[in-house]
Design a protein around this motif. Sequence first.
Motif, PDB file in Angstrom:
ATOM      1  N   GLY A 297       0.802  -1.219   0.000  1.00 39.84           N
ATOM      2  CA  GLY A 297       0.000   0.000   0.000  1.00 39.84           C
ATOM      3  C   GLY A 297       0.834   1.268   0.000  1.00 39.84           C
ATOM      4  N   VAL A 298       2.113   1.155  -0.339  1.00 40.77           N
ATOM      5  CA  VAL A 298       2.990   2.322  -0.305  1.00 40.77           C
ATOM      6  C   VAL A 298       4.140   2.053  -1.283  1.00 40.77           C
ATOM      7  CG1 VAL A 298       4.412   1.422   1.617  1.00 40.77           C
ATOM      8  CG2 VAL A 298       4.181   3.898   1.300  1.00 40.77           C
ATOM      9  N   ASP A 299       4.749   3.137  -1.808  1.00 41.09           N
ATOM     10  CA  ASP A 299       5.835   2.929  -2.777  1.00 41.09           C
ATOM     11  C   ASP A 299       7.202   2.811  -2.115  1.00 41.09           C
ATOM     12  OD1 ASP A 299       6.174   5.518  -2.018  1.00 41.09           O
ATOM     13  OD2 ASP A 299       6.146   6.390  -4.025  1.00 41.09           O
ATOM     14  N   LYS A 300       7.231   2.834  -0.790  1.00 46.32           N
ATOM     15  CA  LYS A 300       8.523   2.611  -0.081  1.00 46.32           C
ATOM     16  C   LYS A 300       8.282   1.630   1.056  1.00 46.32           C
ATOM     17  CE  LYS A 300       7.780   7.048   2.212  1.00 46.32           C
ATOM     18  NZ  LYS A 300       8.349   8.285   2.690  1.00 46.32           N
ATOM     19  N   PRO A 301       8.018   0.366   0.706  1.00 46.55           N
ATOM     20  CA  PRO A 301       7.591  -0.591   1.724  1.00 46.55           C
ATOM     21  C   PRO A 301       8.690  -0.956   2.717  1.00 46.55           C
ATOM     22  CG  PRO A 301       7.852  -1.677  -0.401  1.00 46.55           C
ATOM     23  CD  PRO A 301       8.044  -0.222  -0.656  1.00 46.55           C
ATOM     24  N   ASP A 302       8.278  -1.097   3.978  1.00 45.05           N
ATOM     25  CA  ASP A 302       9.163  -1.655   4.997  1.00 45.05           C
ATOM     26  C   ASP A 302       8.976  -3.168   4.923  1.00 45.05           C
ATOM     27  OD1 ASP A 302      10.552  -2.467   7.217  1.00 45.05           O
ATOM     28  OD2 ASP A 302       9.784  -0.867   8.511  1.00 45.05           O
ATOM     29  N   THR A 303       9.958  -3.836   4.329  1.00 45.22           N
ATOM     30  CA  THR A 303       9.817  -5.278   4.074  1.00 45.22           C
ATOM     31  C   THR A 303      10.392  -6.116   5.210  1.00 45.22           C
ATOM     32  OG1 THR A 303      11.855  -5.141   2.786  1.00 45.22           O
ATOM     33  CG2 THR A 303       9.797  -5.044   1.558  1.00 45.22           C
ATOM     34  N   LEU A 390      -9.710   1.445  -5.118  1.00 44.89           N
ATOM     35  CA  LEU A 390      -8.375   0.879  -4.950  1.00 44.89           C
ATOM     36  C   LEU A 390      -7.348   1.938  -4.535  1.00 44.89           C
ATOM     37  CD1 LEU A 390      -6.882  -1.835  -5.306  1.00 44.89           C
ATOM     38  CD2 LEU A 390      -6.327  -1.118  -7.631  1.00 44.89           C
ATOM     39  N   GLU A 391      -7.418   3.125  -5.170  1.00 44.81           N
ATOM     40  CA  GLU A 391      -6.386   4.133  -4.905  1.00 44.81           C
ATOM     41  C   GLU A 391      -6.500   4.728  -3.499  1.00 44.81           C
ATOM     42  OE1 GLU A 391      -8.779   4.498  -7.218  1.00 44.81           O
ATOM     43  OE2 GLU A 391      -9.411   6.596  -7.436  1.00 44.81           O
ATOM     44  N   ASN A 392      -7.642   4.473  -2.829  1.00 42.94           N
ATOM     45  CA  ASN A 392      -7.746   4.897  -1.426  1.00 42.94           C
ATOM     46  C   ASN A 392      -7.429   3.757  -0.467  1.00 42.94           C
ATOM     47  OD1 ASN A 392      -8.650   7.237  -2.526  1.00 42.94           O
ATOM     48  ND2 ASN A 392     -10.770   7.052  -1.831  1.00 42.94           N
ATOM     49  N   VAL A 393      -7.931   2.569  -0.840  1.00 42.54           N
ATOM     50  CA  VAL A 393      -7.805   1.408   0.046  1.00 42.54           C
ATOM     51  C   VAL A 393      -6.336   1.075   0.303  1.00 42.54           C
ATOM     52  CG1 VAL A 393      -8.127  -1.108   0.088  1.00 42.54           C
ATOM     53  CG2 VAL A 393     -10.062   0.405  -0.441  1.00 42.54           C
ATOM     54  N   ARG A 394      -5.554   1.065  -0.760  1.00 49.05           N
ATOM     55  CA  ARG A 394      -4.144   0.682  -0.617  1.00 49.05           C
ATOM     56  C   ARG A 394      -3.364   1.597   0.331  1.00 49.05           C
ATOM     57  NH1 ARG A 394      -2.361  -0.906  -6.825  1.00 49.05           N
ATOM     58  NH2 ARG A 394      -2.935  -3.113  -6.697  1.00 49.05           N
ATOM     59  N   PRO A 395      -3.351   2.921   0.091  1.00 48.69           N
ATOM     60  CA  PRO A 395      -2.587   3.774   1.019  1.00 48.69           C
ATOM     61  C   PRO A 395      -3.105   3.696   2.452  1.00 48.69           C
ATOM     62  CG  PRO A 395      -3.218   5.001  -0.949  1.00 48.69           C
ATOM     63  CD  PRO A 395      -3.930   3.692  -1.017  1.00 48.69           C
ATOM     64  N   LEU A 396      -4.439   3.550   2.598  1.00 46.96           N
ATOM     65  CA  LEU A 396      -5.011   3.499   3.938  1.00 46.96           C
ATOM     66  C   LEU A 396      -4.505   2.265   4.687  1.00 46.96           C
ATOM     67  CD1 LEU A 396      -8.638   4.485   4.663  1.00 46.96           C
ATOM     68  CD2 LEU A 396      -7.573   2.625   5.942  1.00 46.96           C
ATOM     69  N   LEU A 397      -4.599   1.104   4.047  1.00 44.91           N
ATOM     70  CA  LEU A 397      -4.102  -0.115   4.698  1.00 44.91           C
ATOM     71  C   LEU A 397      -2.583  -0.060   4.868  1.00 44.91           C
ATOM     72  CD1 LEU A 397      -6.260  -2.997   3.134  1.00 44.91           C
ATOM     73  CD2 LEU A 397      -6.325  -2.117   5.480  1.00 44.91           C
ATOM     74  N   GLY A 398      -1.918   0.584   3.915  1.00 40.07           N
ATOM     75  CA  GLY A 398      -0.463   0.722   4.013  1.00 40.07           C
ATOM     76  C   GLY A 398      -0.063   1.478   5.276  1.00 40.07           C
ATOM     77  N   GLN A 403       1.312   1.567  11.355  1.00 39.28           N
ATOM     78  CA  GLN A 403       0.872   1.967  12.699  1.00 39.28           C
ATOM     79  C   GLN A 403       0.713   0.754  13.607  1.00 39.28           C
ATOM     80  OE1 GLN A 403      -2.543   4.332  11.730  1.00 39.28           O
ATOM     81  NE2 GLN A 403      -1.324   6.180  11.350  1.00 39.28           N
ATOM     82  N   CYS A 404       0.191  -0.351  13.026  1.00 42.42           N
ATOM     83  CA  CYS A 404       0.054  -1.575  13.818  1.00 42.42           C
ATOM     84  C   CYS A 404       1.413  -2.085  14.281  1.00 42.42           C
ATOM     85  CB  CYS A 404      -0.631  -2.682  12.994  1.00 42.42           C
ATOM     86  SG  CYS A 404      -2.373  -2.371  12.748  1.00 42.42           S
ATOM     87  N   ALA A 405       2.390  -2.014  13.368  1.00 45.04           N
ATOM     88  CA  ALA A 405       3.730  -2.473  13.734  1.00 45.04           C
ATOM     89  C   ALA A 405       4.257  -1.646  14.904  1.00 45.04           C
ATOM     90  CB  ALA A 405       4.669  -2.357  12.529  1.00 45.04           C
ATOM     91  N   GLU A 406       4.100  -0.340  14.818  1.00 47.91           N
ATOM     92  CA  GLU A 406       4.573   0.532  15.893  1.00 47.91           C
ATOM     93  C   GLU A 406       3.864   0.257  17.210  1.00 47.91           C
ATOM     94  OE1 GLU A 406       4.751   4.820  15.018  1.00 47.91           O
ATOM     95  OE2 GLU A 406       5.892   4.189  13.235  1.00 47.91           O
ATOM     96  N   LEU A 407       2.536   0.077  17.100  1.00 50.60           N
ATOM     97  CA  LEU A 407       1.718  -0.173  18.288  1.00 50.60           C
ATOM     98  C   LEU A 407       2.139  -1.479  18.955  1.00 50.60           C
ATOM     99  CD1 LEU A 407      -0.558   1.569  19.426  1.00 50.60           C
ATOM    100  CD2 LEU A 407      -2.203   0.021  18.347  1.00 50.60           C
ATOM    101  N   LEU A 408       2.306  -2.511  18.139  1.00 52.48           N
ATOM    102  CA  LEU A 408       2.713  -3.810  18.688  1.00 52.48           C
ATOM    103  C   LEU A 408       4.066  -3.701  19.379  1.00 52.48           C
ATOM    104  CD1 LEU A 408       1.636  -6.274  15.846  1.00 52.48           C
ATOM    105  CD2 LEU A 408       0.759  -6.244  18.192  1.00 52.48           C
ATOM    106  N   GLU A 409       4.982  -2.955  18.741  1.00 48.87           N
ATOM    107  CA  GLU A 409       6.312  -2.791  19.334  1.00 48.87           C
ATOM    108  C   GLU A 409       6.234  -2.059  20.680  1.00 48.87           C
ATOM    109  OE1 GLU A 409       8.946  -2.992  15.217  1.00 48.87           O
ATOM    110  OE2 GLU A 409       8.432  -1.039  16.076  1.00 48.87           O
ATOM    111  N   CYS A 410       5.280  -1.109  20.750  1.00 50.48           N
ATOM    112  CA  CYS A 410       5.073  -0.421  22.020  1.00 50.48           C
ATOM    113  C   CYS A 410       4.608  -1.395  23.101  1.00 50.48           C
ATOM    114  CB  CYS A 410       4.010   0.668  21.870  1.00 50.48           C
ATOM    115  SG  CYS A 410       4.625   2.090  20.995  1.00 50.48           S
ATOM    116  N   TYR A 411       3.841  -2.400  22.668  1.00 46.75           N
ATOM    117  CA  TYR A 411       3.364  -3.417  23.615  1.00 46.75           C
ATOM    118  C   TYR A 411       4.416  -4.500  23.846  1.00 46.75           C
ATOM    119  CZ  TYR A 411      -1.401  -1.624  23.792  1.00 46.75           C
ATOM    120  OH  TYR A 411      -2.502  -0.839  24.013  1.00 46.75           O
ATOM    121  N   GLY A 412       5.573  -4.333  23.251  1.00 49.32           N
ATOM    122  CA  GLY A 412       6.646  -5.296  23.498  1.00 49.32           C
ATOM    123  C   GLY A 412       6.651  -6.492  22.555  1.00 49.32           C
ATOM    124  N   VAL A 413       5.793  -6.490  21.541  1.00 45.29           N
ATOM    125  CA  VAL A 413       5.812  -7.581  20.561  1.00 45.29           C
ATOM    126  C   VAL A 413       6.885  -7.260  19.526  1.00 45.29           C
ATOM    127  CG1 VAL A 413       4.480  -8.905  18.884  1.00 45.29           C
ATOM    128  CG2 VAL A 413       3.333  -7.813  20.837  1.00 45.29           C
TER     129      VAL A 413
END
Lengths: 542, 542
Positions: A297-303, A390-398, A403-413
């Motif tokens: 969902g982004v042109d610079k993915p964190d893989t 499609l052009e909205n869904v992708r960036p939104l989920l991206g 944000q989920c990754a950051e949130l999980l990391e805050c919770y220690g995952v």
Amino acid sequence: MNRTVMCSNLGIEKCSLRSHTCGELCWSHVDEEVTLCGWVQYLRQDLFVILRDFSGLVQILIPQDESKSELKNAFLGLTVESVIMVKGRVRRRPEGQENKKMSTGEIEVCAESMEVLNTCRKLPFEIKEFVKKSEVLRMQYRYLDLRSPRMQYNLRLRSQMVMKMREFLCNLHGFVDVETPTLFKRTPGGAKEFVVPTGDPGKFYSLPQSPQQFKQLLMVAGIDRYFQLARCYRDEGSKPDRQPEFTQVDIEISFVDQAGVMSLIEGLIHYSWPEDKGQMNVPFPSMTYEEAMRDYGVDKPDTRFGMKLVDVITAFQGTQIEFIKDALLKPGGCIQAICVPEGTVRTESVDSDSNVPTVYRLLSDTAKQQLLQMAQANAGDLIFITAGPLENVRPLLGKLRLQCAELLECYGVPVRDPSVFHFLWVVDFPLFLPKEDDPEMLESAHHPFTAPVPEDAHLLYTQPHKVRGQHYDLVLNGCEIGGGSIRIHNASQQLYILDTILKEDPSLLSHLLEALDSGAPPHGGIALGESVHEVLKRQQSK
Amino acid sequence: MNRTVMCSNLGIEKCSLRSHTCGELCWSHVDEEVTLCGWVQYLRQDLFVILRDFSGLVQILIPQDESKSELKNAFLGLTVESVIMVKGRVRRRPEGQENKKMSTGEIEVCAESMEVLNTCRKLPFEIKEFVKKSEVLRMQYRYLDLRSPRMQYNLRLRSQMVMKMREFLCNLHGFVDVETPTLFKRTPGGAKEFVVPTGDPGKFYSLPQSPQQFKQLLMVAGIDRYFQLARCYRDEGSKPDRQPEFTQVDIEISFVDQAGVMSLIEGLIHYSWPEDKGQMNVPFPSMTYEEAMRDYGVDKPDTRFGMKLVDVITAFQGTQIEFIKDALLKPGGCIQAICVPEGTVRTESVDSDSNVPTVYRLLSDTAKQQLLQMAQANAGDLIFITAGPLENVRPLLGKLRLQCAELLECYGVPVRDPSVFHFLWVVDFPLFLPKEDDPEMLESAHHPFTAPVPEDAHLLYTQPHKVRGQHYDLVLNGCEIGGGSIRIHNASQQLYILDTILKEDPSLLSHLLEALDSGAPPHGGIALGESVHEVLKRQQSK
């Protein structure tokens, strides 16, 4: 004057008041007379002074002998961060008093004389505490901030990495380091530029956003391989990853194709990679713009982590859920999801059954199964579903994915390994995009000098929006750290794109068009941003 | 895409469309298939194309075979400076057809195919003629100007020399390359600065004249050894050796004395000296400011030739020549001369007896003898004599000396060897000079951060005009190519000089004074100007 010529085989200390640096001393110097210069880190038990220079710390033994009471008093009168020169003899520390945590912890220096080179007034803060202080205070006392080991490391790392890059380009690959002007004419298009008034009223210089045009002209000039650590300016206010002035590694090559530039950059980064950052592998993986948007969902993915976007339309085939039905009927309508592993376990908001989103409860059992399977969800995972164009869904989920990754990391995952570096090429960008304020018109996705992908070139004249550009972005851990392209070297193609497609006034670029008509070789290049160092520093601070 | 990783052991051509450069081909490539890219230098006898790239020229043989008439015609249709890619096989030129003047003159390439990469329109001038054209035209078509061998040489020489300097500083001597800001606050004093308006009305950035304050703060920050190829700005209009923006090799070192900085710079220049410029010897000779003024009438003497200033007062002791008597009676009154070897022979103005200056004829025979002896004059030499205050006589004769050298060279008399490089340190400058518009006041001879010579420091409080500064200029063939000093690291000494001696507002430099009070080490440095390259280029063009 005592003059000694510095030859290349002489060490760092030959033109210095010191004989050794603090940090280099070890058991092999035992019994040597040394002269050290540095800062008083602290006094310990009225017995020791810990002396610091850029290379590290060393313990100085204050003489306790009655005959040396003057010297002892001089030491005891020192304020922290005062600058002194100490002469003394290196000795092994008494058994049991070694400090394993200190690289010079096996030895100490018995002071024989000491000269105060400068006294330090009381400082607003302790140096070692400094990096925890506010940005404003750190900037005000930048010279204190930079004394901290972390800032010293950062500045030295940058210097060394840039030096390795220069060696690779200049010494190993025949690049010519050319300095281009910074007081010049305005560049049409692009970011807002700083202006510099001249003595001639109404006349201004501009500070360049990048040396793009200069480097293309250098290719026309037959320089063949150009690089520069180029200072660039953008009058756009400061952001954490963008400042009004910044430096880019600017590269341009003649007689090269896209693969050639990419290989060169892989070699460059591989060669200059800091040893303490671990192994790095080349070539870097590469992904099309379309794949990046589809999966991340982004042109610079964190893989560094999964949670890819998945199309879940099958589970909603023939759905009666009104707003989803509506969304799917519209042009480009789609329904996609990301699955957050352990998302329900770790986040509080969805841990009770009553909070399970309605959409899931509305699905048939088969659809539920399909959805879970498509999202590869396990018990405790959280699925986010989005329906819309499609052009909205992708960036939104991206964005949600990050944000989920950051949130999980805050919770220690642990989601992203902070010691890992994922380099990635993103290629096959569209050459043009619809203008935001006038979607009937096209604008350059990057800049108007990017050449079309050869097999798409004929579409310029019929379906320009379908043309892919020979543009490549280099992405590291989700940050765009570089971007470049093969440039247009044909004057009439450049004119057609400026004039007919972009509706821009080609006379502003007449000098470039004229140059392209004067024997311009095929050429391409790249600019690598400061953000490489930013990423390194960010990783380090975690 | 065909991707090959560029590793450090791969050559220049691995990411290029070409297999070889034009200039590298020699007999060892005979029978090899090569792909060359470059510019059409010219066509010869419809038989050959001379192809050029940055590395040199090579002769391409156009096939004459009937079956290849299409290829032949394509070659014959080429315009000069068009860009082509040629595939072909290297062969030894037929006996007797070698070209000894061409580095690839033993071989030629039999073309098998050719692709026109870009066609060149008719150019305003031939490339090889370009350097003879007007500056304006050369600037307008800079990309054509830079194609000339001389400009290619200059750009590559600069790049290589700077790279060697970086290796010496960064790799061999532990210097840290730190980039300092260019958008910053105004520096008090010094040259007129360019301003850059910010978004905040009435607020401006300044472009720095030099990173002087930044580098001193870096020393306070414990960086220990700093260098930067620093872009500097002065809003003073262009002169041949001074432009509004220029680059200096900027260096600063902690815990160093004057001899240490000078040794380092000698090592630096020795290490980075271009091989094709011949042997260079270190250490450089050194001369005090007073000696330079006494012998050459200038603080940057061109020591490649004699014609030194000599005091000839003995010959005029008790003279009755009125204007000389007057001049000698005034404070600082003196009479000095330079002797121009062969000056009367080569210049037309004084070749007849009637033109021999009156002063000489007015002298007694003894005085004449004394004068000739003091000036070490031989038959045919010309002596210039000047009487007046010392501070006028010296600069006047100093200028005359240089003008005579130029004039003689115009007449074909060799005075200065253009292949020779005379480096020279000038030291022991006065720390302060009388202000031009108010000679009762003092101003800094260089800048207010220069430390006094230690043995003169006590004079600061009694006779500041007698204090010498720890300043050193590096002079090459009469051009000042660098200057530096040991800086003041003591806050109260700095304050005294700013406030009491220079009568400047110390609050403008309160940040520096505060830094000096926060544990500033003794430090000093130097800035080497672009003029090093200027001198090299000037020598080369002779």
